[in-house]
Design a protein around this motif. Structure first.
Motif, PDB file in Angstrom:
ATOM      1  N   LEU A 288       0.822  -1.203   0.000  1.00 53.64           N
ATOM      2  CA  LEU A 288       0.000   0.000   0.000  1.00 53.64           C
ATOM      3  C   LEU A 288       0.854   1.250   0.000  1.00 53.64           C
ATOM      4  O   LEU A 288       0.621   2.169  -0.762  1.00 53.64           O
ATOM      5  N   HIS A 289       1.860   1.257   0.861  1.00 55.15           N
ATOM      6  CA  HIS A 289       2.589   2.507   0.986  1.00 55.15           C
ATOM      7  C   HIS A 289       3.835   2.549   0.122  1.00 55.15           C
ATOM      8  O   HIS A 289       4.619   3.459   0.216  1.00 55.15           O
ATOM      9  N   ALA A 290       3.977   1.545  -0.703  1.00 55.50           N
ATOM     10  CA  ALA A 290       4.973   1.679  -1.760  1.00 55.50           C
ATOM     11  C   ALA A 290       4.312   1.577  -3.122  1.00 55.50           C
ATOM     12  O   ALA A 290       4.834   2.059  -4.096  1.00 55.50           O
TER      13      ALA A 290
ATOM     14  N   LEU B  21      13.220   3.794   4.177  1.00 50.53           N
ATOM     15  CA  LEU B  21      12.533   3.463   2.931  1.00 50.53           C
ATOM     16  C   LEU B  21      11.339   4.399   2.709  1.00 50.53           C
ATOM     17  O   LEU B  21      11.031   4.770   1.578  1.00 50.53           O
ATOM     18  N   ALA B  22      10.677   4.767   3.795  1.00 46.56           N
ATOM     19  CA  ALA B  22       9.533   5.657   3.660  1.00 46.56           C
ATOM     20  C   ALA B  22       9.969   6.996   3.077  1.00 46.56           C
ATOM     21  O   ALA B  22       9.339   7.521   2.150  1.00 46.56           O
TER      22      ALA B  22
ATOM     23  N   HIS C  40       9.382   1.991 -10.031  1.00 46.48           N
ATOM     24  CA  HIS C  40       9.569   2.212  -8.603  1.00 46.48           C
ATOM     25  C   HIS C  40       8.774   1.188  -7.801  1.00 46.48           C
ATOM     26  O   HIS C  40       9.207   0.730  -6.746  1.00 46.48           O
ATOM     27  N   ALA C  41       7.603   0.812  -8.328  1.00 45.64           N
ATOM     28  CA  ALA C  41       6.789  -0.164  -7.609  1.00 45.64           C
ATOM     29  C   ALA C  41       7.577  -1.438  -7.373  1.00 45.64           C
ATOM     30  O   ALA C  41       7.651  -1.942  -6.249  1.00 45.64           O
ATOM     31  N   PHE C  42       8.155  -1.948  -8.421  1.00 48.78           N
ATOM     32  CA  PHE C  42       8.903  -3.195  -8.262  1.00 48.78           C
ATOM     33  C   PHE C  42      10.115  -3.010  -7.366  1.00 48.78           C
ATOM     34  O   PHE C  42      10.396  -3.849  -6.500  1.00 48.78           O
ATOM     35  N   GLY C  43      10.834  -1.923  -7.571  1.00 49.18           N
ATOM     36  CA  GLY C  43      12.033  -1.712  -6.759  1.00 49.18           C
ATOM     37  C   GLY C  43      11.675  -1.575  -5.285  1.00 49.18           C
ATOM     38  O   GLY C  43      12.235  -2.259  -4.418  1.00 49.18           O
ATOM     39  N   LYS C  44      10.712  -0.725  -5.003  1.00 42.65           N
ATOM     40  CA  LYS C  44      10.457  -0.409  -3.606  1.00 42.65           C
ATOM     41  C   LYS C  44       9.790  -1.555  -2.884  1.00 42.65           C
ATOM     42  O   LYS C  44      10.057  -1.822  -1.712  1.00 42.65           O
ATOM     43  N   ILE C  45       8.949  -2.290  -3.607  1.00 42.19           N
ATOM     44  CA  ILE C  45       8.298  -3.411  -2.921  1.00 42.19           C
ATOM     45  C   ILE C  45       9.333  -4.463  -2.558  1.00 42.19           C
ATOM     46  O   ILE C  45       9.276  -5.090  -1.503  1.00 42.19           O
ATOM     47  N   THR C  46      10.325  -4.608  -3.427  1.00 39.40           N
ATOM     48  CA  THR C  46      11.403  -5.537  -3.104  1.00 39.40           C
ATOM     49  C   THR C  46      12.082  -5.115  -1.801  1.00 39.40           C
ATOM     50  O   THR C  46      12.313  -5.937  -0.900  1.00 39.40           O
TER      51      THR C  46
ATOM     52  N   SER D  84      17.730  -1.817  -4.769  1.00 41.50           N
ATOM     53  CA  SER D  84      18.369  -0.522  -4.563  1.00 41.50           C
ATOM     54  C   SER D  84      18.899   0.029  -5.870  1.00 41.50           C
ATOM     55  O   SER D  84      18.700   1.202  -6.205  1.00 41.50           O
ATOM     56  N   LEU D  85      19.553  -0.847  -6.601  1.00 44.21           N
ATOM     57  CA  LEU D  85      20.156  -0.377  -7.853  1.00 44.21           C
ATOM     58  C   LEU D  85      19.083   0.076  -8.828  1.00 44.21           C
ATOM     59  O   LEU D  85      19.265   1.063  -9.546  1.00 44.21           O
TER      60      LEU D  85
END
Lengths: 489, 118, 328, 491
Positions: free
Chosen positions: A246-248, A306-307, A339-345, A383-384
């Motif tokens: 939700l928050h990513a 991360l937030a 960003h969705a994929f990166g941040k959820i990871t 991260s990358l």
């Protein structure tokens, strides 16, 4: 299944799933199975819509007319298609992960948790598909309300306080500013439908357009533009799957998605760029990017870091929209997915560390790379991708954003993007570096030396999303082709 | 002077209304408030009846030798209003009795004081 | 001449009103309020409103004073004295009064035959009603026929008040209480006062007779159902004051009383409905008989009876409720 | 008989009331009362349809033509209010027997029913009539009945509340009486249509000005427009639940109707707004009411009281709409009269269900109510969303028009104020949510829903608020037609 049906089913399925989950609350296994199958079914239904949208179709579902010129209607266009694919696809992975996490963490009230989770997804899909601003506004509010129980899941005083801030900021901005913007739009243009090329051109004076732009930008509290970003770090008290999806992804992306959509379909790129006000918004977004990156560097709590990173990344998308040119919009659209994929990871990794080693502070994470090699490898990939290093998905969106920035004559914005990538490196990479290259401190050696990964339910999703980051780099073209029509005049 | 004579009745009626009205607002005693209310209403009746009077007229009952009658309509209205007045007064008084039974007083300030300190 | 009488009475009224404001003895104020109503009734007579005067005297000086006194006997007799005038209230009253006085300057003058009220609807009643309705008392024609619907509303108001008072004051039925009431001699009765008893024996039948007269003579002179009802009630109230409440209740049991309260209103509304079935509009008594005025007569008789019954029984039942409540 | 349809809504309950007082047995009177309520509703609905199809209906009492006699004149505006009032009454009556059984003394049900029917008679009588004095008479019927209905509560504080209401209500009614007298004095007529024509000839006199002033103040007292609302919070909080639901939903709305009727159709918008600048008086009162009452509502510890203050604020919304004097504004006001009646009715019915089980309406006793009475709590939240004006509820529609109205006039600060007040509404509705859903229920509490006979009426009202949030032809559409007509744009 006709496209109309598919739209209705896609939105209703998660809601029905919520009901099912609530009914099956007595037997957790059955409940979790039901949830997974609903999530998968939803994703499939959303996928069936893709071919038509990709070939230029705009499936429409008109529910009813509330007032003359004000209706409840859904229409799928490329941005919404992309967003819905991302949200529903990641929901499956998050469900898997949540099962592992919630059980591994012995959370209480899991049924309620999963039920509201499904409602939130339903609202996010409704927002993605919305065919006019009223429908979008409504879905936006439902999303706010349905995530409140998730944020306050632990019912601790701290969680309740965070919940109040969450609701307070999101509701007050949306009612105080967004609704006002919607009203003004209706007052000026006489309609709220999303139309290619915008509805304000020819109706609104430049000043009015400028006012509206800021009402939308700040009314959409979920986009977490500074200084109304406070709710996002606060919302991190929620269980990690909530933070992850939700928050990513769902909630915050609904925010930036709203802004992009409004820029494209309400303002119209040409109309907006002719007023000159978009540049101010671009600078605000640029400021948010840099400032929140700086704040992120000072956070020791991993989820908090991360937030703040999320806040910064969201502003990339706002920046892309605010550039009001083709490259900028494309970059923004791509960044929603990347960003969705990166941040959820990254969030999955944070949760995995919490489940496996009960660690939340970065300073405690020395040497955990040896205990959790897969997790930390995924963390590096995520991260990358966020930093924008090829061959990872994030590099494309940043590339287009930079192009868009260069297209305006404001080179300072390009500088901001470059600087922020450096800052990304500075706050993200030290974490895996510390995990792999520092020695574990002696006092918490009780988990032993060998490999101590999180449960498989947690581990598999995070590997899959990391893989996604890689794949997105190579398969960007379909997304590009999907989005391209929206910036054509 | 003709002004003063022509409006004298109205002015007195207004004066009486205001005496009644003052009693309703100012008085702290619940019965006295109702007395004020009753005076207020009765004075309004005077306003109506005054406007129905016609010079050299007589009561609107057909009789030999009379051909100028006062207007009967205000009379009818006020007959109704009198009934309404007594009805209101009666309900008000019944409330006062019950208030006395429950709270032991019918003075407004004491009732308010009771509310504050339960 | 009329001006002089009128002004003198008005001046008296003003004096009484001020006295009411200044006095703290509530018994005295109640009685003074009765006097105020009586004076008002006199003025109404001077102003040609005989029916109104009749009613005001019966209600204001009669029933309402009795109710006030009954309440005071249950509560308190003295108002808590207030030291200084309440300035806020004074300001509100002065402001309102000032506004009204300001409004008077464009009013038609007292008695002016050219005033709109004497030009528009009023003359129609005076000119046509005697032939159209066939009743000499124009107030009765207007009350019962032209504005009969208002009067139906008025009857409903009084019925409502009765329901309200009963809701508030009717005794909860308790077994133990009933027996004690039976045995205890009514202390408040004044039956031991010989003069009163004899006089009441003489007066009460006269009062009731007069009530009947007023009831049925309302077409021709001042009077009608409402006044008659109040007079009738006064007779019963007098009886119960002298002989005690319980005796009065034995003569008129509460069930009968409440039945009659409802009956009066039903009679009125029923008359209205009856004219519906005779192809008239609601309350169109003309339809009740072949000849229009005859129909009006029947209708007016019936509805005046309805009003009379309801008013008499409501007043009685209110009085019973008030005085049936013992000081706790 | 259909030509006599207009008298049914008045005469039927007026006859049923004495019958109730005669029959006495609860087993008989409740079905009678409820049946009458629904018949009246059906009659009102039929009248509305007739008016929509073929224009205003005139019914002369005793066949005396107005202004000699009294007439009913039913147009779009009052037909709309008739349906509203009778509809709420019908639904509340379904709910009443259970609620009354727990909140009223056993031996007074017949009197209570009679008073309820009389209150209904009065409210409908005010609405339907075309005669200015007749308004006063029926106003008193409804007022006296409502004083009685309020005072019959088990809470003795209701007596004080009813007394205060009686005093303020009677002052208001007497002011109206004075105003009607002054108008009669200057025109010689009491019939509204006749008055409307004749007032124009004398409208520059000081007497008519004062008539207008007294009328406005009198009605404002009845409407409970801030700052003349002092009677309302106590009366609503201490009255029996079903009485609160009925009165809160209908009584102030009918007074508002009287206001509209006098200001717009008798004096005319031009006189009131252009000549006198009356909107300059209404606007600040409405705004103050909205903000102050909403803010006060947040700090209440009693749910009924909280809703009562919210009512004061919502009345402010309606008056704000009226004070705009534009079609959009008036539409908003009218639509909100309708929608607010439904929402407040539903909310108070929900509170009644809660009181039935908890014997208290204090917020602190409602901890964990979401678990103990899930359906009722959910109903309350839905109603609350309507009060806030969340899209897809009826409340949104009227707020939308209201906001649009302010934008049309360029009243920016008012727009912003309205949005802020919505946030205040969120805050007071949220108080219930937090207590009911985020506090654990007390240990000994068991889950105990209200009986179906109370749930069904509650959900009927709620369903209508949701329905009218989607289907706006009836509310907004009719309101707009009525608004156009009030402002002189024809039927």
């Amino acid at each position: 299944m006709s496209a109309e049906m598919a739209i209705a089913v896609a939105i209703l399925l998660p809601a029905l799933g919520a009901l099912l989950v609530a009914l099956l609350g007595q037997s957790p296994n059955l409940r979790d199975c039901a949830m997974l199958s609903v999530a998968t079914a939803t994703f499939i239904v959303v996928c069936t819509l893709y071919p038509e949208v990709a070939s230029g179709g705009r499936p429409t579902l008109h529910l009813l007319e509330v007032l003359p010129g004000l209706d409840l209607a859904f229409q799928i266009e490329p941005l919404g298609m992309l967003f819905s694919l991302v949200a529903s696809g990641l929901w499956i992975l998050t469900s898997l992960y949540a099962i592992g996490y919630m059980r591994g963490h012995h959370e209480e009230n899991q049924t309620r948790f999963f039920a509201f989770f499904a409602v939130a997804i339903s609202a996010a899909l409704a927002a993605a598909f919305s065919g006019n601003m009223l429908t979008l506004f409504f879905s936006y509010e439902v999303l706010t309300l349905s995530t409140y129980p998730l944020v306050t899941h632990h019912r601790t005083p701290e969680a309740l306080r965070a919940g109040r801030i969450y609701m307070g900021i999101l509701l007050s901005t949306s009612i105080g500013l967004l609704l006002l913007g919607v009203l003004l739009t209706y007052h000026v243009a006489g309609t709220l439908s999303f139309i290619q090329g915008g509805i304000l051109a020819g109706h609104a004076t430049p000043l009015m357009t400028g006012i509206l732009l800021f009402l939308y930008a700040y009314g959409t509290g979920k986009a977490a533009l500074m200084p109304i970003h406070r709710w996002l770090p606060n919302a991190m008290v929620a269980p990690t799957p909530v933070s992850a999806l939700l928050h990513a992804v769902a909630v915050v992306k609904t925010g930036v998605f709203t802004i992009v959509k409004v820029v494209v379909y309400i303002f119209g790129i040409d109309h907006l760029s002719s007023t000159g006000f978009h540049i101010y918004l671009a600078y605000i977004a640029g400021g948010t990017i840099v400032l929140s990156s700086l704040v992120a560097m000072q956070q020791d709590n991993l989820k908090a870091r991360l937030a703040y990173s999320t806040i910064s990344q969201l502003s990339y998308i706002v920046l892309g929209a605010a550039l009001a040119n083709a490259h900028g919009i494309l970059g923004a659209g791509l960044h929603i997915a990347m960003h969705a994929f990166g941040k959820i990871t990254l969030f999955f990794c944070a949760g995995a560390i919490m489940v496996a080693l009960h660690k939340t502070e970065i300073s405690d994470m020395r040497g955990i790379g040896r205990q959790m090699p897969f997790t930390m490898a995924a963390f590096i990939i995520g991260s990358l991708s966020i930093i924008g290093v090829p061959p990872l998905g994030g590099s494309w969106s940043k590339w287009y954003l930079a192009l868009g920035a260069a297209d305006t004559s404001h080179l300072l914005l390009v500088g901001v993007l470059m600087l922020s990538s450096l800052l990304n490196i500075a706050y993200l990479l030290p974490i895996p570096a510390r995990a792999f290259f520092s020695k574990a401190t002696s006092d918490d050696g009780h988990h032993g030396e060998g490999i101590h990964e999180a449960p498989l339910f947690c581990l598999i999703p995070l590997c899959l999303t990391a893989l996604g980051c890689v794949l997105l780099f190579f398969f960007t073209d379909p997304i590009y082709q999907l989005l391209a029509p929206i910036v054509q005049p | 002077m003709s002004d003063a004579l022509g409006l004298y009745n109205y002015w007195i009626a207004i004066f009486l209304m205001m005496v009644g009205f003052y009693n309703v607002i100012a008085s702290g005693n619940l019965v006295k408030k109702l007395i004020g209310l009753s005076i207020f209403q009765t004075s309004v009746f005077l306003l109506y009846i005054t406007m129905g009077k016609v010079k050299d007229g007589t009561a609107p009952i057909l009789g030999d030798g009379y051909d100028t009658f006062s207007n009967p309509l205000p009379h009818v209205l006020i007959l109704t209003a009198i009934v309404v007045g007594i009805a209101t007064t009666a309900v008000g008084l019944a409330l006062v009795i019950r208030i006395q039974e429950h709270f032991g007083t019918i003075e407004e300030d004491e009732l308010i004081a009771q509310e504050d300190s339960p | 001449m009329i001006h002089v009488v009128d002004m003198t009475l008005l001046a008296f009224l003003a004096i009484v009103a001020i006295a009411v404001t200044r006095m703290t003895n509530l018994f005295a104020t109640s009685v003074l309020t009765g006097v105020y109503s009586l004076l008002m009734a006199c003025i109404f007579t001077v102003l040609d409103a005989v029916d109104v005067a009749f009613t005001e005297a019966a209600v204001g000086a009669g029933i309402s004073t009795v109710l006030f006194l009954a309440t005071l006997s249950l509560t308190t007799q003295r108002e808590k004295p207030q030291r200084s005038p309440n300035w806020k209230a004074l300001c509100v009253a002065l402001l309102t009064g000032g506004a009204l006085v300001y409004g008077t300057f464009d009013m038609p003058h007292f008695g002016d035959p050219q005033a709109p009220v004497h030009q528009h609807v009023g003359p129609h009643y005076i000119g046509v009603s005697p032939t159209q309705i066939g009743v000499p008392n124009m107030v009765t024609s207007v009350l019962a026929s032209y504005r009969g619907y208002d009067t139906l509303g008025e009857t409903a108001v009084i019925f409502t008040a009765c329901m309200a008072v009963l809701l508030l004051l009717q005794h909860e039925k308790r077994r133990d209480e009933q027996s004690t009431v039976e045995e205890k001699p009514d202390k408040e009765a004044m039956a031991h006062a010989m003069i009163l008893r004899v006089q009441s024996k003489f007066f009460i039948p006269l009062i009731l007779l007069f009530g009947l007269y007023v009831q049925f003579h309302g077409d021709f002179g001042p009077g009608g159902g409402f006044q008659a009802g109040v007079i009738f009630a006064a007779g019963i109230i007098l009886y119960s004051l002298v002989n005690g409440l319980d005796k009065a209740r034995q003569i008129i049991p509460p069930n009968v009383l409440h039945g009659l309260v409802a009956f009066g209103l039903l009679l009125y509304a029923g008359t209205g409905l009856a004219s519906l079935f005779m192809d008239g509009n609601f309350l169109q008594y003309r339809a009740l008989a072949e000849e229009a005025t005859h129909g009006e007569h029947i209708g007016i008789l019936l509805i005046e009876l309805g009003v009379g019954i309801t008013v008499a029984t409501v007043m009685t039942s209110m009085f019973f409720s008030f005085s049936g409540r013992r000081r706790s | 008989m259909s030509s006599h349809l207009p008298i049914v809504p008045i005469v039927l309950p007026m006859i049923a009331a004495p019958l109730c007082s005669l029959l006495r047995r609860p087993a008989l009177i409740w079905p009678l009362t409820t049946g009458v309520g629904w018949l009246v509703f059906a009659a009102c609905a039929a009248l509305l349809m007739q008016v929509v199809e073929s224009g205003p209906i005139v019914y002369t009492m005793a066949n005396w033509d107005a202004p000699i006699g009294i007439e009913y004149r039913i147009d779009l505006l009052n037909a709309y209010i008739l349906v509203l009032v009778s509809g709420i009454a019908a639904v509340v009556l379904l709910y009443a027997p259970q609620s009354a059984a727990s909140e009223l003394p056993q031996d007074r049900h017949h009197l209570f029913c009679a008073a309820f029917l009389l209150c209904l008679t009065g409210l409908l009588g005010i609405t339907i009539t075309g005669d200015a004095f007749n308004v006063y008479v029926f106003l008193e019927i409804s007022s006296l009945a409502s004083y009685a209905l309020i005072s019959v509560s088990r809470d003795p504080r209701a007596l004080k509340a009813a007394y205060k209401y009686l005093i303020m209500g009677t002052i208001g009614a007497t002011f109206i009486l004075i105003a009607v007298g002054l108008m009669y004095m200057m025109t010689g007529t009491l019939n509204m249509a006749d008055l409307a024509q004749r007032v124009k000839m004398v409208e520059d006199t000081r007497t008519i000005l004062m008539a207008f002033a007294f009328l406005s103040i009198g009605i404002m007292l009845k409407i409970a427009l801030f700052p003349m609302h002092a009677w309302l919070p106590n009366a609503y909080s201490y009255a029996p639940s079903l009485v609160t639901a009925f009165i809160a939903a209908t009584s102030t709305k009918v007074s508002l109707y009287v206001f509209l009727r006098f200001v717009f159709t008798i004096f005319g918008a031009e006189y009131a707004f252009d000549t006198l600048g009356f909107n300059d008086v209404l606007l600040p009162l409405a705004l103050l009411g909205i903000v102050v009452a909403s803010a006060v509502a947040i700090y209440q510890t009693d749910l009924k009281r909280l809703l009562a203050y919210s009512s004061v604020a919502q009345i402010g919304y309606i008056v704000l709409g009226i004070s705009m004097g534009t079609v959009t504004g008036l539409t908003a006001g009218l639509a909100h009269m309708f929608n607010h009646a439904l929402m407040k009715g539903a909310l108070f019915l929900a509170v009644g269900c809660i009181v039935l089980r908890l014997h208290s309406s204090r917020l602190e006793d409602m901890a964990g109510l979401g678990k103990r009475m899930p359906i009722t709590s959910f109903a309350f939240v839905l109603g609350g969303l309507g009060l806030i004006g969340v899209p897809l509820t009826a409340g949104f529609i009227s707020k939308w028009y209201l906001l649009l109205g302010t934008l049309e006039l360029g009243w920016w600060p008012v727009t912003v104020l309205l949005l802020i007040s919505s946030l205040l509404a969120v805050a007071y509705v949220w108080r219930f949510v937090e207590v009911a859903y985020f506090q654990p229920p007390p240990a000994e509490a068991s889950s105990d829903e209200a009986p179906l006979s109370m749930q069904i009426p509650l959900w009927m009202l709620l369903a209508t608020t949701l329905y009218f949030g989607l289907q706006t032809d009836v509310t907004a559409g009719l309101a707009q037609r009525a608004a156009l007509w009030l402002l002189g744009g024809g039927q």
